[in-house]
Enzyme design. Structure first.
Site, PDB file in Angstrom:
ATOM      1  CE  LYS A 182      -6.603   8.292   7.544  1.00 24.94           C
ATOM      2  NZ  LYS A 182      -6.240   7.098   8.359  1.00 24.94           N
ATOM      3  CD  GLU A 260      -5.023  -1.463  -6.213  1.00 28.17           C
ATOM      4  OE1 GLU A 260      -5.428  -2.636  -6.132  1.00 28.17           O
ATOM      5  OE2 GLU A 260      -4.446  -1.018  -7.213  1.00 28.17           O
ATOM      6  CB  CYS A 294      -6.913  -7.253  -0.276  1.00 24.34           C
ATOM      7  SG  CYS A 294      -5.293  -7.022  -0.994  1.00 24.34           S
ATOM      8  CD  GLU A 392     -11.864  -8.536   2.080  1.00 21.59           C
ATOM      9  OE1 GLU A 392     -12.449  -7.498   2.437  1.00 21.59           O
ATOM     10  OE2 GLU A 392     -10.720  -8.535   1.647  1.00 21.59           O
TER      11      GLU A 392
HETATM   12  P1  NAD Z   1     -10.831   0.529   5.872  1.00 21.14           P
HETATM   13  O1  NAD Z   1     -11.489   0.852   4.589  1.00 21.14           O
HETATM   14  O2  NAD Z   1     -11.670   0.459   7.085  1.00 21.14           O
HETATM   15  O3  NAD Z   1      -9.694   1.599   6.173  1.00 21.14           O
HETATM   16  C1  NAD Z   1      -8.703   1.923   5.230  1.00 21.14           C
HETATM   17  C2  NAD Z   1      -8.242   3.355   5.459  1.00 21.14           C
HETATM   18  O4  NAD Z   1      -9.328   4.250   5.254  1.00 21.14           O
HETATM   19  C3  NAD Z   1      -7.731   3.631   6.873  1.00 21.14           C
HETATM   20  O5  NAD Z   1      -6.652   4.531   6.786  1.00 21.14           O
HETATM   21  C4  NAD Z   1      -8.920   4.298   7.544  1.00 21.14           C
HETATM   22  O6  NAD Z   1      -8.581   5.158   8.598  1.00 21.14           O
HETATM   23  C5  NAD Z   1      -9.484   5.096   6.377  1.00 21.14           C
HETATM   24  N1  NAD Z   1     -10.897   5.429   6.508  1.00 21.14           N
HETATM   25  C6  NAD Z   1     -11.881   4.672   7.068  1.00 21.14           C
HETATM   26  N2  NAD Z   1     -13.069   5.302   6.952  1.00 21.14           N
HETATM   27  C7  NAD Z   1     -12.827   6.465   6.299  1.00 21.14           C
HETATM   28  C8  NAD Z   1     -13.661   7.538   5.872  1.00 21.14           C
HETATM   29  N3  NAD Z   1     -14.977   7.548   6.083  1.00 21.14           N
HETATM   30  N4  NAD Z   1     -13.091   8.572   5.222  1.00 21.14           N
HETATM   31  C9  NAD Z   1     -11.777   8.572   4.991  1.00 21.14           C
HETATM   32  N5  NAD Z   1     -10.929   7.602   5.365  1.00 21.14           N
HETATM   33  C10 NAD Z   1     -11.456   6.556   6.014  1.00 21.14           C
HETATM   34  O7  NAD Z   1     -10.055  -0.821   5.624  1.00 21.14           O
HETATM   35  P2  NAD Z   1      -9.168  -1.650   6.658  1.00 21.14           P
HETATM   36  O8  NAD Z   1     -10.038  -2.372   7.599  1.00 21.14           O
HETATM   37  O9  NAD Z   1      -8.093  -0.781   7.234  1.00 21.14           O
HETATM   38  O10 NAD Z   1      -8.439  -2.660   5.647  1.00 21.14           O
HETATM   39  C11 NAD Z   1      -8.997  -3.866   5.264  1.00 21.14           C
HETATM   40  C12 NAD Z   1      -9.633  -3.748   3.903  1.00 21.14           C
HETATM   41  O11 NAD Z   1      -8.689  -3.313   2.957  1.00 21.14           O
HETATM   42  C13 NAD Z   1     -10.117  -5.079   3.399  1.00 21.14           C
HETATM   43  O12 NAD Z   1     -11.371  -4.948   2.782  1.00 21.14           O
HETATM   44  C14 NAD Z   1      -9.085  -5.474   2.362  1.00 21.14           C
HETATM   45  O13 NAD Z   1      -9.527  -6.349   1.385  1.00 21.14           O
HETATM   46  C15 NAD Z   1      -8.720  -4.158   1.800  1.00 21.14           C
HETATM   47  N6  NAD Z   1      -7.414  -4.214   1.169  1.00 21.14           N
HETATM   48  C16 NAD Z   1      -7.357  -4.135  -0.175  1.00 21.14           C
HETATM   49  C17 NAD Z   1      -6.133  -4.213  -0.806  1.00 21.14           C
HETATM   50  C18 NAD Z   1      -6.041  -4.103  -2.291  1.00 21.14           C
HETATM   51  O14 NAD Z   1      -4.964  -3.865  -2.783  1.00 21.14           O
HETATM   52  N7  NAD Z   1      -7.114  -4.231  -3.026  1.00 21.14           N
HETATM   53  C19 NAD Z   1      -4.960  -4.373  -0.064  1.00 21.14           C
HETATM   54  C20 NAD Z   1      -5.062  -4.454   1.322  1.00 21.14           C
HETATM   55  C21 NAD Z   1      -6.310  -4.369   1.922  1.00 21.14           C
END
Ligand code: NAD
Length: 490
Positions: A182, A260, A294, A392
């Site tokens: 997803k 991650e 990230c 962040e």
């Molecule tokens: P997010 O955690 O809000 O969402 C990520 C994914 O999780 C999306 O697909 C979202 O729909 C899903 N999601 C959200 N809540 C959920 C729940 N309760 N249950 C199941 N799925 C759920 O993150 P974002 O805003 O999309 O991305 C930004 C974040 O991602 C930042 O913190 C960034 O640092 C991190 N990031 C980390 C890496 C890494 O490799 N460490 C890489 C890119 C981004």
């Protein structure tokens, strides 16, 4: 520049389940918008638990055949997928720029970067070795073999719509796992196009299943995977809060997890650094993807002796950045992903200024370009206690903190629950050794701002998560070790 696709069939709006493109079970849809304009690009399937269950059923049905294929066969299919990604890279880049907003040059770079993981794991598929353990008792032979963990659920964020999902699906398929995925609600189109290309490359029905969902529906769909005992692994990239939620909610069926998560990367510039190189490093690491990365430096620590000079050099480079939509071929910074993101950036800058920081460049929304634009910003006088220090920012804001000596820099850098990336610039080789060892992060840039590579292990420590993606270690997360003890051989 037009973002019209040459291959219109890559714009998918349905789910891929069991090899068929289907609407969500409830026939619901939700809009995917262009962050540059706020316009709807297309409405896509809004999936619920029923769709998640159907995807898991398909992945379960396909597992045995895929697991039992020769590694070489899986590798060939991955190679064909890679070739198709490369062949359609301009369309994939356009889709990505449309839904995510990043400039086309960056989208093209991300397609090449994401594709490199597919090529890498195509090769790694044929190198999954086990061990014959040196004999311990007469008449007994002990060996360890590696097997796919089973069905993998992949959940990805919006900031790298292609690379994040490619670097999960490619090792999973290489290992012999089947996948339910997803992508983020903001950017499902690139991921769906990738799934279409995987199907075209010969990935068998049910081996890769992908569904789109709005935030609210997606939480319900993923909840179904979390409690499904057939799903043996969750691979997630996203925020730390959601990562913790997934770890808690999947504990009932004890799944293997790769997380991650968020970062809060320090970038340290010592007095003895090559300042031009350090500025170039910040530009590459901080302003790529508009700072929505990230591994972006979130806190830039500059030693007192070079603080003023560094601030001047960086300010000049940042002031010259061109902010524009992806349709402008000269764009270097695009719109932020959505209103929530832009509000957070504004909050961080306002908070810093109200606590004594000064704006050297930027520091404002660019409403003349659209609702989601923020000017690339340099802040001087950043301090502990400001939001830019503890959270962040995820935007084009470079806050400069001053430090006096090496011990202080390391203390500041490690004073965070996160540990994804860290960077430092120095010309002293002994300092490189000392600081490199002491920084608490999974990825370290030493006199280098661009660290990502399919050949390198990527992942964090502390609350930035666990597991590694890419490199020769990247398959381990998708494999389990089986020990066989054969007796009666004497
Ligand atoms: P997010 O955690 O809000 O969402 C990520 C994914 O999780 C999306 O697909 C979202 O729909 C899903 N999601 C959200 N809540 C959920 C729940 N309760 N249950 C199941 N799925 C759920 O993150 P974002 O805003 O999309 O991305 C930004 C974040 O991602 C930042 O913190 C960034 O640092 C991190 N990031 C980390 C890496 C890494 O490799 N460490 C890489 C890119 C981004």
């Amino acid at each position: 520049m037009s973002l019209k696709l040459t291959r219109g069939d890559l714009m998918r709006s349905q789910n891929l389940i069991g090899g068929k493109w289907v609407d969500a079970a409830g026939a619901a849809r939700f809009p995917v918008t262009n962050p540059a304009t706020g316009e709807t690009i297309v409405e896509v399937a809004n999936s619920t638990a029923a769709d998640a269950r159907a995807a898991a059923d398909a992945a379960a049905k396909a597992f045995k055949d895929w697991r039992d294929r020769l590694p070489r066969e899986r590798a060939e299919i991955l190679r064909r997928w890679h070739a198709l990604i490369v062949a359609t890279s301009e369309d994939l880049a356009k889709l990505m720029s449309m839904e995510q907003g990043k400039p086309m040059a960056e989208s093209r770079g991300e397609v090449a970067y994401g594709a490199s993981y597919v090529a890498w794991f195509a090769d790694e598929a044929t190198r999954i070795y086990g061990d014959l353990i040196p004999q311990q008792q007469r008449g007994k032979r002990m060996s360890a073999i590696k097997e796919p963990v089973g069905i993998v659920a992949a959940i990805t964020p919006w900031n790298f719509p292609l690379a994040m999902i490619a670097r999960k699906i490619a090792p999973a398929l290489a290992a012999g796992c089947t996948v339910v995925a997803k992508p983020a609600e903001d950017t499902p189109l690139t991921a769906l196009a990738l799934a279409a290309l995987a199907q075209e490359a010969g990935v068998p029905d049910g081996v890769l299943n992908m569904l789109s969902a709005s935030r609210e529906y997606g939480i319900e769909a993923v909840a179904d995977w979390l409690s499904d005992e057939r799903i043996r692994k969750i691979t997630f990239t996203g925020s730390t809060a959601v990562g913790k939620h997934l770890a808690r909610e999947s504990a009932g069926t004890l799944k293997k997890l790769s997380l991650e998560l968020g970062g809060n990367a320090p970038f340290i510039v010592f007095d003895d650094a090559d300042l031009d190189a350090a500025v170039t490093g910040v530009m590459a690491a901080k302003f790529r993807n508009g700072g929505q990365t990230c591994v972006c430096p979130n806190r830039i620590y500059v030693q007192a002796g070079v603080y003023g000079r560094f601030a001047d050099l960086l300010s000049k480079r940042v002031a010259a950045l061109k902010v524009a939509p992806a349709t402008d071929p000269d764009a270097q910074i695009g719109p932020m992903i959505n209103a929530r993101a832009i509000d957070k950036i504004a909050l961080h800058v306002d908070d810093a200024v109200s606590h004594g920081a000064s704006v050297l460049v930027g520091g404002k929304r660019l409403t003349e370009l659209g609702a989601n634009y923020y000017a690339p910003t340099v802040l001087a006088g950043a301090k502990d206690g400001m939001l830019v220090c503890s959270e962040e920012t995820f935007g084009p804001v470079a806050p400069l903190f001053r430090f006096e000596d090496e011990a202080e820099a390391i203390r500041f850098a490690n004073d965070t629950p996160f540990g994804l990336a860290a960077y430092f610039y120095t010309r002293d080789i002994r300092r490189i050794e000392r600081v490199g060892r002491q920084l608490e992060a999974g990825v370290i840039g030493v006199n280098e701002g661009a660290v990502a590579s399919e050949a390198a292990p990527f992942g964090g420590v502390k609350e930035s998560g666990y597991g590694r993606e890419g490199s020769k270690y990247g398959l381990d997360d998708y494999l389990s070790i089986k020990y066989l003890c054969q007796g009666g051989l004497d």
